[in-house]
Write a protein that holds these residues in place. Sequence first.
Motif, mmCIF file in Angstrom:
data_model
loop_
_atom_site.group_PDB
_atom_site.id
_atom_site.type_symbol
_atom_site.label_atom_id
_atom_site.label_comp_id
_atom_site.label_asym_id
_atom_site.label_seq_id
_atom_site.Cartn_x
_atom_site.Cartn_y
_atom_site.Cartn_z
ATOM 1 N N ILE A 199 2.412 18.308 -7.284
ATOM 2 C CA ILE A 199 2.864 18.856 -6.005
ATOM 3 C C ILE A 199 2.802 17.801 -4.909
ATOM 4 N N SER A 200 1.723 17.039 -4.883
ATOM 5 C CA SER A 200 1.584 15.992 -3.866
ATOM 6 C C SER A 200 2.719 14.991 -3.973
ATOM 7 N N TYR A 201 3.066 14.626 -5.198
ATOM 8 C CA TYR A 201 4.143 13.655 -5.402
ATOM 9 C C TYR A 201 5.489 14.227 -4.972
ATOM 10 N N ILE A 202 5.746 15.468 -5.355
ATOM 11 C CA ILE A 202 7.019 16.110 -4.999
ATOM 12 C C ILE A 202 7.161 16.205 -3.481
ATOM 13 N N MET A 203 6.063 16.546 -2.794
ATOM 14 C CA MET A 203 6.119 16.760 -1.347
ATOM 15 C C MET A 203 6.380 15.469 -0.573
ATOM 16 N N ARG A 204 6.216 14.334 -1.216
ATOM 17 C CA ARG A 204 6.575 13.081 -0.560
ATOM 18 C C ARG A 204 8.088 12.954 -0.428
ATOM 19 N N TYR A 205 8.812 13.659 -1.291
ATOM 20 C CA TYR A 205 10.269 13.580 -1.286
ATOM 21 C C TYR A 205 10.920 14.766 -0.584
ATOM 22 N N VAL A 206 10.364 15.936 -0.771
ATOM 23 C CA VAL A 206 11.075 17.136 -0.339
ATOM 24 C C VAL A 206 10.077 18.263 -0.087
ATOM 25 N N ARG A 207 10.459 19.187 0.793
ATOM 26 C CA ARG A 207 9.607 20.338 1.094
ATOM 27 C C ARG A 207 10.216 21.660 0.611
ATOM 28 N N LYS A 208 11.487 21.635 0.217
ATOM 29 C CA LYS A 208 12.141 22.857 -0.252
ATOM 30 C C LYS A 208 12.135 22.855 -1.772
ATOM 31 N N ILE A 209 11.304 23.705 -2.352
ATOM 32 C CA ILE A 209 11.101 23.713 -3.803
ATOM 33 C C ILE A 209 11.414 25.096 -4.361
ATOM 34 N N PHE A 210 12.198 25.107 -5.436
ATOM 35 C CA PHE A 210 12.534 26.345 -6.138
ATOM 36 C C PHE A 210 11.839 26.352 -7.499
ATOM 37 N N ASN A 250 0.831 -1.206 0.000
ATOM 38 C CA ASN A 250 0.000 0.000 0.000
ATOM 39 C C ASN A 250 0.867 1.259 0.000
ATOM 40 N N PHE A 251 1.976 1.216 0.760
ATOM 41 C CA PHE A 251 2.847 2.395 0.828
ATOM 42 C C PHE A 251 3.413 2.737 -0.547
ATOM 43 N N LEU A 252 3.980 1.745 -1.220
ATOM 44 C CA LEU A 252 4.575 2.019 -2.531
ATOM 45 C C LEU A 252 3.537 2.460 -3.547
ATOM 46 N N MET A 253 2.349 1.849 -3.492
ATOM 47 C CA MET A 253 1.284 2.244 -4.415
ATOM 48 C C MET A 253 0.935 3.712 -4.239
ATOM 49 N N LYS A 254 0.825 4.141 -2.980
ATOM 50 C CA LYS A 254 0.463 5.530 -2.706
ATOM 51 C C LYS A 254 1.624 6.464 -2.992
ATOM 52 N N PHE A 255 2.828 6.073 -2.568
ATOM 53 C CA PHE A 255 3.976 6.963 -2.709
ATOM 54 C C PHE A 255 4.387 7.123 -4.168
ATOM 55 N N LYS A 256 4.446 6.006 -4.888
ATOM 56 C CA LYS A 256 4.903 6.049 -6.277
ATOM 57 C C LYS A 256 3.759 6.282 -7.263
ATOM 58 N N GLY A 257 2.508 6.140 -6.787
ATOM 59 C CA GLY A 257 1.381 6.286 -7.697
ATOM 60 C C GLY A 257 1.308 5.159 -8.704
ATOM 61 N N ILE A 258 1.570 3.927 -8.234
ATOM 62 C CA ILE A 258 1.608 2.774 -9.135
ATOM 63 C C ILE A 258 0.550 1.754 -8.738
ATOM 64 N N SER A 259 0.328 0.770 -9.605
ATOM 65 C CA SER A 259 -0.656 -0.272 -9.342
ATOM 66 C C SER A 259 -0.088 -1.332 -8.402
ATOM 67 N N PHE A 260 -0.970 -2.210 -7.902
ATOM 68 C CA PHE A 260 -0.520 -3.282 -7.016
ATOM 69 C C PHE A 260 0.496 -4.201 -7.702
ATOM 70 N N PRO A 261 0.224 -4.707 -8.915
ATOM 71 C CA PRO A 261 1.223 -5.562 -9.569
ATOM 72 C C PRO A 261 2.577 -4.877 -9.746
ATOM 73 N N ASP A 262 2.553 -3.572 -10.057
ATOM 74 C CA ASP A 262 3.822 -2.855 -10.209
ATOM 75 C C ASP A 262 4.563 -2.765 -8.878
ATOM 76 N N ALA A 263 3.815 -2.572 -7.788
ATOM 77 C CA ALA A 263 4.440 -2.530 -6.465
ATOM 78 C C ALA A 263 5.050 -3.884 -6.117
ATOM 79 N N VAL A 264 4.331 -4.960 -6.450
ATOM 80 C CA VAL A 264 4.842 -6.310 -6.188
ATOM 81 C C VAL A 264 6.117 -6.554 -7.000
ATOM 82 N N LYS A 265 6.087 -6.170 -8.268
ATOM 83 C CA LYS A 265 7.268 -6.370 -9.116
ATOM 84 C C LYS A 265 8.460 -5.559 -8.620
#
Length: 620
Positions: free
Chosen positions: A301-312, A78-93
């Motif tokens: 923006i949601s995806y970027i904020m999972r990695y970092v909060r300082k954006i230029f 579930n974490f990878l699916m949400k964080f990476k925005g990928i499907s369940f099979p892709d997370a499993v792979k």
Amino acid sequence: MWFPDTDKLIISEDQINQIKEKTNIIGVIGEYVNLKSSGQNYKGLCPFHSEKTPSFMVSPHKNIFHCFGCGVGGNVFNFLMKFKGISFPDAVKMLGERAGIQVNTSKSDRNFAEKRDVIYQIIQKAASAYVKALFSNLGTKAIEYLKGRNIDTGTIKSFKIGYAPERWDAMLSYLKAEGYSNEKIEEAGLIIKKKSGSGYYDRFRNRIIFPIQDNIGRVIGFGGRDFGNNDPNIPKYINTVENTVFHKGRYLYGFNESEQSIRKEGSLFIVEGYIDVIRMHKEGIKNTVAPLGTALTEDHISYIMRYVRKIFLAFDSDEAGVKAALRSVALMHKKGMDPWVIRLPSGKDPGDFFDEYAPEDFGMLVEDAISGIDFLIANFITGGKEYTANEKITILQSLSEYYENMNGEILKIELKRRSAQALKLEESIIQRELIKLTPNKKNLPYNPGIPKLTGKDQQFAQKNRNLSEEKIISTELYLLLLILNNPEFFSKLSGRIDEKFFRGKWNRKLWNAINRASTNTGWDSGAVFGYLDDEKYIEYLSGKLVEEALYGNPEDQVTDVLSKLKEKRIREKIVMINSRLSEAELENDVNLTNELMVEKQVYSNELEKIRILWNSKTEH
């Protein structure tokens, strides 16, 4: 297992369980979140919403995570699916590759995966063909153009830049010869059906091709740049159309090449175009990305904020670039963060800035970057100018739209403070005017809350051991939470209770999920989540399970809860017997009356045993 509908049952349970057993949830999540030990759990800042105090918890013993701030939770998939925005099979792979396990799909259920994989194959073949064309005689002028933009051969190869020949059917003919149908090539976004008559033609012709990758590195589409053509009717850039695998509002150009640098530097630069990204990387500023020919979106923006909060933001210095920066600032304010805005020299963009300046000069611009709020102020208020009352009202009217959009009091306070300084007004006056000018919209924020359970299922377990006033559904759920928290109890209880024991439909689903997960050695809560099909229910359960204070003396509690459930059922039986006794006595049915009296006495004896048990516990 928990799958999107289209991906259901593509991968065998055995393989999923093997991957789960070899996957350390702390190791995986720790690559994206800075986790620190907190008792039996680990905690960190949630990657799914903006926060300053850690509320994101990971339990290595249960193999689950949960955020008490935004409610998101689940297992490592579930974490990878949400964080990476990928499907369940892709997370499993993805986890399978990490664990060194080759993931295979079942022949009977792989239709969707095969169709999608064909699109990926077509796009990958096209990407290779475009690269080959660039380094052939056909791509001579394209190479000259790129080198004229100071993009050298090494950088070209690093970004896998290609060239689409000028022919109308170059890609069509190549992919047809590779055995792909017109329909599949069209679905991949590489050809267009003719409006009149039959047939197709290439979407990209005589264009420099920039391959676009998804969040796990697969090529999913292309951006094509026209060069050496002064026809105003021909767009400078065209992109792959939206299809099964390509969604331009979701992905960012250069992210895969930037990911490691983003983590290392703790910051991110957003520019406008493909060449801007490439030039920044060439000059050593590798934590740089760009949207795909469109404005930034909330998904970006949601995806970027999972990695970092300082954006230029390093957009072009022309009018269009300023407008894009204003939109982006507003979007980030809506997400509760304030970006930094880099002001490039007039007429420059990052793609040509380095033609005249050195990376050190860009570093100075970074040091001089202004906050998003200051950028708003600078665009609506000219420093040192004296404004009339009407002009001040007009300025505040414009700022009120940004004020309304802001998510968080700190941003709003800072906007009021800076506006008051620039307009030479009291902050209290600014606040009254901004509130007065802000449209009164009654759109309440979405709050998913707990799962939408019905009837008695809406009652959930409480922390109190005294459950005498709780509904039976709550007691059942509490028992199941105890089992999830202590898997060793399941084998002791499975022979005594089954699905019919539970009245709540969600409790029955959870029991069945536990039952299925328990067939695997070393099962835990994370494995159970794989057999549940409601994301909100999973998030609710994960929240309960990471509350360490929830369960004290679990073995005693299991005994107590079972006794309570048994007592409740016995009392219900006695109520039913009393009702039938009344009817039998009215009808003078002596035999039935005697049978019911005997049955009632049996149940009364059982109640007495439970009472004695409770009294003995109380005495001790």
